[in-house]
Design an enzyme around this catalytic site. Structure first.
Site, mmCIF file in Angstrom:
data_model
loop_
_atom_site.group_PDB
_atom_site.id
_atom_site.type_symbol
_atom_site.label_atom_id
_atom_site.label_comp_id
_atom_site.label_asym_id
_atom_site.label_seq_id
_atom_site.Cartn_x
_atom_site.Cartn_y
_atom_site.Cartn_z
ATOM 1 C CB CYS A 76 -0.889 -0.011 1.245
ATOM 2 S SG CYS A 76 -2.001 1.401 1.323
ATOM 3 C CG HIS A 100 -5.591 -2.531 -1.476
ATOM 4 N ND1 HIS A 100 -4.494 -3.108 -0.865
ATOM 5 C CD2 HIS A 100 -5.411 -1.183 -1.364
ATOM 6 C CE1 HIS A 100 -3.698 -2.146 -0.398
ATOM 7 N NE2 HIS A 100 -4.226 -0.967 -0.695
ATOM 8 C CG HIS A 140 -7.262 2.757 0.801
ATOM 9 N ND1 HIS A 140 -6.462 3.096 1.877
ATOM 10 C CD2 HIS A 140 -6.457 2.051 -0.033
ATOM 11 C CE1 HIS A 140 -5.233 2.615 1.688
ATOM 12 N NE2 HIS A 140 -5.204 1.976 0.541
HETATM 13 NI NI NI Z 1 -3.554 0.980 -0.300
#
Ligand code: NI
Length: 168
Positions: free
Chosen positions: A94, A136, A140
């Protein structure tokens, strides 16, 4: 297009639930373009608006490999309509948590609905790396990070390390 600074752990914006985008206007399009430029520059395969300090439901992705042509995706207010039964494990990184990799098992296929850069509603069936990246990035938007898939002990060690380096 402008490169935007990417926020890193432990910035509290990363933990907020992002608000829906009410209207896809020039400002939103400019943000999407700047996020794509920032993502390619990093380099990364996905970026969510909270990572550049904007708590709105907007993500950008490109999982095409290096020698292929760029295939930028802009997803506004993305919503997962369906997750498949298969599972896929991938070592995820990330841009907001540099140098940390977490092996995460997620559904391997999904259907996602979203507004594109022109504000047109789209629906996409995804699998492989794209399915992983979409999950993913949508995480967020809900304030969820890859370290949340770790044990509390491992997570705390990483958070403490980032907190310490943020102070120095
Ligand atoms: Ni990320």
């Amino acid at each position: 297009m402008a490169l935007l600074p990417i926020l890193t752990l432990p910035d509290p914006i990363l933990r907020d639930v992002a608000a829906r985008v009410e209207r896809v206007d020039g400002e939103v399009r400019r943000l999407a373009d700047d996020m794509l430029a920032t993502m390619y520059d990093a380099p990364g395969i996905g970026l969510a608006a909270p990572q550049v300090g904007i708590s709105r439901r907007l993500i950008v992705l490109d999982v095409s490999d290096d020698d292929g042509a760029a295939r930028p995706l802009v997803m506004i207010n993305p919503e997962i309509l369906h997750l498949g039964d298969g599972r896929r494990s991938y070592e995820e990184g990330c841009l907001s948590i540099p140098d940390v990799k977490v092996e995460i098992e997620r559904p391997s296929t999904l259907t996602v609905a979203y507004l594109d850069r022109d504000g047109v509603r789209q629906q996409l069936d995804a699998d492989g790396l794209l399915a992983t990246a979409i999950q993913h990035e949508i995480d967020h938007l809900d304030g969820r990070l890859i370290i949340d898939f770790l044990s509390r002990l491992k997570r705390d060690i990483i958070v403490r390390r980032f907190r310490k380096s943020a102070r120095t």
